[in-house]
Design a protein around this motif. Structure first.
Motif, PDB file in Angstrom:
ATOM      1  N   GLY A 171      61.217  65.233  58.061  1.00 22.71           N
ATOM      2  CA  GLY A 171      60.312  64.339  57.368  1.00 22.71           C
ATOM      3  C   GLY A 171      59.137  63.883  58.201  1.00 22.71           C
ATOM      4  N   ALA A 172      59.119  64.299  59.503  1.00 21.63           N
ATOM      5  CA  ALA A 172      58.016  63.877  60.379  1.00 21.63           C
ATOM      6  C   ALA A 172      56.770  64.740  60.183  1.00 21.63           C
ATOM      7  N   GLY A 173      56.906  65.851  59.435  1.00 22.13           N
ATOM      8  CA  GLY A 173      55.741  66.680  59.132  1.00 22.13           C
ATOM      9  C   GLY A 173      55.560  67.888  60.036  1.00 22.13           C
ATOM     10  N   LYS A 174      56.670  68.441  60.572  1.00 25.02           N
ATOM     11  CA  LYS A 174      56.569  69.600  61.479  1.00 25.02           C
ATOM     12  C   LYS A 174      55.929  70.797  60.790  1.00 25.02           C
ATOM     13  N   SER A 175      56.456  71.169  59.617  1.00 20.00           N
ATOM     14  CA  SER A 175      55.918  72.335  58.904  1.00 20.00           C
ATOM     15  C   SER A 175      54.475  72.093  58.462  1.00 20.00           C
ATOM     16  N   THR A 176      54.183  70.868  58.037  1.00 19.77           N
ATOM     17  CA  THR A 176      52.800  70.528  57.652  1.00 19.77           C
ATOM     18  C   THR A 176      51.860  70.693  58.840  1.00 19.77           C
ATOM     19  N   LEU A 177      52.304  70.247  60.012  1.00 22.59           N
ATOM     20  CA  LEU A 177      51.482  70.369  61.215  1.00 22.59           C
ATOM     21  C   LEU A 177      51.221  71.844  61.545  1.00 22.59           C
ATOM     22  N   LEU A 178      52.246  72.685  61.426  1.00 26.47           N
ATOM     23  CA  LEU A 178      52.051  74.119  61.685  1.00 26.47           C
ATOM     24  C   LEU A 178      51.070  74.722  60.674  1.00 26.47           C
ATOM     25  N   ASN A 179      51.151  74.285  59.419  1.00 28.05           N
ATOM     26  CA  ASN A 179      50.201  74.757  58.401  1.00 28.05           C
ATOM     27  C   ASN A 179      48.760  74.398  58.767  1.00 28.05           C
ATOM     28  N   LEU A 180      48.583  73.205  59.309  1.00 23.09           N
ATOM     29  CA  LEU A 180      47.243  72.782  59.738  1.00 23.09           C
ATOM     30  C   LEU A 180      46.739  73.674  60.876  1.00 23.09           C
ATOM     31  N   LYS A 218      59.726  64.375  46.645  1.00 21.50           N
ATOM     32  CA  LYS A 218      58.893  63.911  47.762  1.00 21.50           C
ATOM     33  C   LYS A 218      59.564  64.108  49.119  1.00 21.50           C
ATOM     34  N   LEU A 219      60.839  64.479  49.118  1.00 19.83           N
ATOM     35  CA  LEU A 219      61.557  64.692  50.378  1.00 19.83           C
ATOM     36  C   LEU A 219      61.188  66.048  50.967  1.00 19.83           C
ATOM     37  N   SER A 220      61.214  66.130  52.306  1.00 17.85           N
ATOM     38  CA  SER A 220      61.020  67.421  52.967  1.00 17.85           C
ATOM     39  C   SER A 220      62.265  68.286  52.766  1.00 17.85           C
ATOM     40  N   GLY A 221      62.167  69.561  53.102  1.00 15.95           N
ATOM     41  CA  GLY A 221      63.317  70.461  52.970  1.00 15.95           C
ATOM     42  C   GLY A 221      64.497  69.973  53.785  1.00 15.95           C
ATOM     43  N   GLY A 222      64.231  69.529  55.029  1.00 17.36           N
ATOM     44  CA  GLY A 222      65.301  69.024  55.888  1.00 17.36           C
ATOM     45  C   GLY A 222      65.931  67.758  55.342  1.00 17.36           C
ATOM     46  N   GLU A 223      65.126  66.873  54.755  1.00 16.41           N
ATOM     47  CA  GLU A 223      65.654  65.636  54.176  1.00 16.41           C
ATOM     48  C   GLU A 223      66.527  65.935  52.963  1.00 16.41           C
ATOM     49  N   GLN A 224      66.142  66.932  52.170  1.00 19.31           N
ATOM     50  CA  GLN A 224      66.971  67.310  51.023  1.00 19.31           C
ATOM     51  C   GLN A 224      68.307  67.880  51.479  1.00 19.31           C
ATOM     52  N   ARG A 225      68.293  68.645  52.609  1.00 15.83           N
ATOM     53  CA  ARG A 225      69.554  69.178  53.141  1.00 15.83           C
ATOM     54  C   ARG A 225      70.428  68.026  53.652  1.00 15.83           C
ATOM     55  N   ARG A 226      69.814  67.015  54.246  1.00 16.33           N
ATOM     56  CA  ARG A 226      70.578  65.860  54.734  1.00 16.33           C
ATOM     57  C   ARG A 226      71.189  65.093  53.562  1.00 16.33           C
ATOM     58  N   LEU A 227      70.428  64.965  52.477  1.00 16.76           N
ATOM     59  CA  LEU A 227      70.940  64.310  51.271  1.00 16.76           C
ATOM     60  C   LEU A 227      72.115  65.102  50.697  1.00 16.76           C
ATOM     61  N   TYR A 228      71.982  66.430  50.701  1.00 20.67           N
ATOM     62  CA  TYR A 228      73.058  67.295  50.212  1.00 20.67           C
ATOM     63  C   TYR A 228      74.317  67.111  51.062  1.00 20.67           C
ATOM     64  N   LEU A 229      74.146  67.047  52.386  1.00 17.11           N
ATOM     65  CA  LEU A 229      75.277  66.833  53.290  1.00 17.11           C
ATOM     66  C   LEU A 229      75.954  65.497  52.977  1.00 17.11           C
TER      67      LEU A 229
END
Length: 626
Positions: A40-49, A434-445
């Motif tokens: 949720g910190a924006g790692k993938s977004t940062l790489l996209n930039l 609105k959750l990131s992919g990692g946050e959705q996996r954490r919610l699933y867990l």
């Protein structure tokens, strides 16, 4: 060192959520950099930039002239209408275009085209790159060149996208979770490839062995701050701990000083306030320091598990096959209380089939699976579950239970449970989309664990989870009062959790190996080295026999004084190295070493084996002359 890429004061907002603000860092030529941050910190977004896929809200990204970027994304951007070979060679690079034409000519067995293109390959000196391309395709198991991209599975598309990026040999490789959807053999090959590549590397990965062995620099993004560590993952852990302790000491000191300053501010005569303006200003700075929120909270997982009875799960002579492929043949096993098993094997050897047999999704062709009456499965699937994107986070959890019960007899509301899983109250009422992919996996867990299972089945649980969450999940699983089966390509995770392995070897064979993944790999490598030494010895002896034209007594020569001394030394050194090797193997197999020491011993064992191979080969050479 020449800067390849510079990020200055970057900010990016997604809707109402501020991902990061005013962050700056530089990637230098030749560096192998890992980016670490929480989900949720924006790692993938940062790489996209950085790759030019998106634009920052504020800030500047500067690339050194003519630096070519190769970007591997979590969701591949491929042309579904292309065949695999067309997609791989979609490039302006003349060498690659020529290699593509050569491969197509070979595939069609067009001898005339092969002859013409071979001459051009010579002219461009493209044979070396052709060999490397074949190696990359072979190692990533891409042998479906004529198939349409649209027909590929998700995992095949990921491997194709990775191959495409590597084949183009860019100056700067940007990789977002490159190990996801690769099997263990592929990961180990990619690890070795990236260690040797001359490309500069910037990547996001949760694979800690991968981080440790490939990267020489780590950038940590936390609370809008960038922390740079010039070392691998082990060095990062040590220095990060030092940094947090220093920050905590600073905040604690500031709080103590603040109490004194507050007292002074209260007692200060108003008439003299202008004379102490500097102190009033420093009071505000002190107040800011003391109120720093060191966000070192971690996910806590101590959810109650259902009681385990005497009978767990029993397999009796299980067999399962599909047309043309035999996956499991005559497999028997009785699970014991609290055991933790890892499953390893190449793709297509039956790992997922095995999990589906346990949970009853598939039925065996023959044999019996007997499941104890008290068993309650918790199945964390690789593909996850499909949340309703328009549903709120809190609603997804409340569907399962309003209250969750814990081992100590206490209970917790769904809101409190989500807070423990690092979903603060303001996030709980956000829509899941609105959750990131990692946050959705954490919610699933969270939704899996809160159902109080006593037999956990985890299929690739490490995908998309950040390292902080993984550390806590590992600690939870180590003390989990139930059984665990793990399928994972994360070697660090497997080493930390499992007691033994089910090794799926192919053609229906499943072997129970007593030890974790590192112990297993060391054994496999040792067997491979023994086989290679034996083959080398046979070849050397055959070669010597082939050269014999005169009686052996006539062609043999005496060893020189120097060679004789070397030979005598080798006869002392080889048994000593064998002794050290055996001693290390026994120590590693004992299961008493902590994880970091086990890793160090495995490196020491590799060095000893390499040295032993060299010494034995030299002894063989000299013994032929003796």
């Amino acid at each position: 060192m020449k800067p390849f890429l510079q990020a200055e004061n970057l900010s990016k907002r997604w809707g109402e959520l501020m991902l990061f603000e005013d962050i700056s860092f530089t990637v230098f030529e030749g560096a192998k950099v890992a980016l670490i941050a929480k989900n949720g910190a924006g790692k993938s977004t940062l790489l996209n930039l950085l790759a030019g896929k998106e634009s920052p809200d504020n800030g500047i990204i500067t690339l050194t002239n003519d630096v070519e970027i190769g970007y591997f994304e979590q969701i591949p951007d491929l042309n579904p209408a292309h065949t695999v070979i067309e997609e791989i060679f979609e490039t302006d690079n003349e060498k690659l275009k020529t290699v593509k034409a050569f491969e197509l000519a070979v595939a069609k067995n067009n001898q005339e085209d092969i002859a013409v293109i071979s001459a051009k390959m010579d002219e461009l000196n493209a044979w070396a790159i052709e060999v490397e391309i074949k190696q990359i395709l072979s190692q990533l198991k891409i042998n479906f060149l004529d198939q349409k991209v649209a027909e590929l599975s998700g995992g095949q598309q990921k491997r194709l996208a990775l191959a495409k990026v590597l084949i183009n040999q860019p100056d700067l490789l940007i990789l977002d979770e490159p190990t996801n959807h690769l099997d263990l053999e592929m990961i180990e090959w990619l690890e070795a490839y990236l260690e040797k590549t001359k490309s500069t590397l910037l990547m996001v990965t949760h694979d800690r062995y991968f981080l440790d062995r490939v990267c020489n620099e780590i950038i940590e993004m936390e609370d809008n701050q960038i922390y740079r560590y010039l070392g691998n993952y082990s060095y990062f852990l040590e220095k990060r701990d030092e940094r947090i302790q220093m920050q905590q000491a600073t905040v604690s000191k500031a709080k103590n000083l603040l109490r004194t300053e507050i007292e002074w501010m209260r007692r200060m005569p108003k008439a003299r306030s202008h004379k102490a303006k500097y102190r009033v200003d420093s009071f505000q700075d002190l107040k800011d320091k003391a109120s720093q929120n060191l966000n070192t909270n971690l996910v806590e997982m101590n959810v109650k598990s259902a009681r385990l009875g005497k009978k767990i799960v029993e397999f009796e002579h299980i067999s399962k096959s599909f047309p043309g492929v035999n996956l499991i043949e005559d497999f028997s096993y009785k699970f014991q209380r609290f055991e933790k098993v890892g499953i390893v094997g190449k793709n297509g050897t039956g790992k997922s089939t095995f999990l589906n047999l346990i949970t009853g999704t598939l039925t065996p062709d023959s044999g019996i699976i007997d499941i104890g009456q008290t068993i309650k499965f918790g199945y964390y699937r690789q593909e996850g579950i499909t949340f309703d994107p328009k549903e709120k986070v809190i609603e997804a959890v409340q569907k399962i239970a309003e209250y969750i019960h814990f081992e100590d007899g206490t209970k917790m509301s769904a809101t409190q449970m989500l807070t423990r899983f690092l979903f603060p109250p303001e996030t709980q009422y956000n829509f899941i989309e609105k959750l990131s992919g990692g946050e959705q996996r954490r919610l699933y867990l969270c939704t899996v664990l809160m159902q109080n299972p006593n037999f956990l089945i985890l299929d690739e649980p490490t995908n998309d989870l950040d390292i902080m969450t993984l550390n806590v999940l590992e600690e939870y699983l180590k003390s989990f009062a139930g059984c665990v089966i793990v399928v994972s390509h994360d070697r660090f995770f497997m080493d930390k959790i499992v007691d033994h392995l089910f090794v799926f070897e192919g053609d229906g064979k499943v072997t129970d190996f007593p030890g974790n993944y590192t112990v297993y790999r060391n054994k496999v490598e040792e067997e491979e080295q023994i086989k290679a030494r034996t083959e080398a010895k046979i070849k050397a002896e055959a070669k010597m026999e082939a050269k014999v034209e005169k009686p052996v007594q006539q062609i043999k020569k005496k060893l020189s004084y120097k060679e004789q001394r070397e030979f005598d030394e080798l006869e002392k050194e080889i048994p000593e190295l064998e002794r050290k090797k055996t001693e290390l193997e026994n120590l590693m197999n004992a299961g008493t070493l902590p994880h970091d020491e086990l890793y160090e011993k495995s490196l020491e064992l590799d060095k000893i084996k390499t040295l032993l191979d060299e010494k034995e080969f030299r002894w063989l050479e000299l013994s032929e002359l003796e």
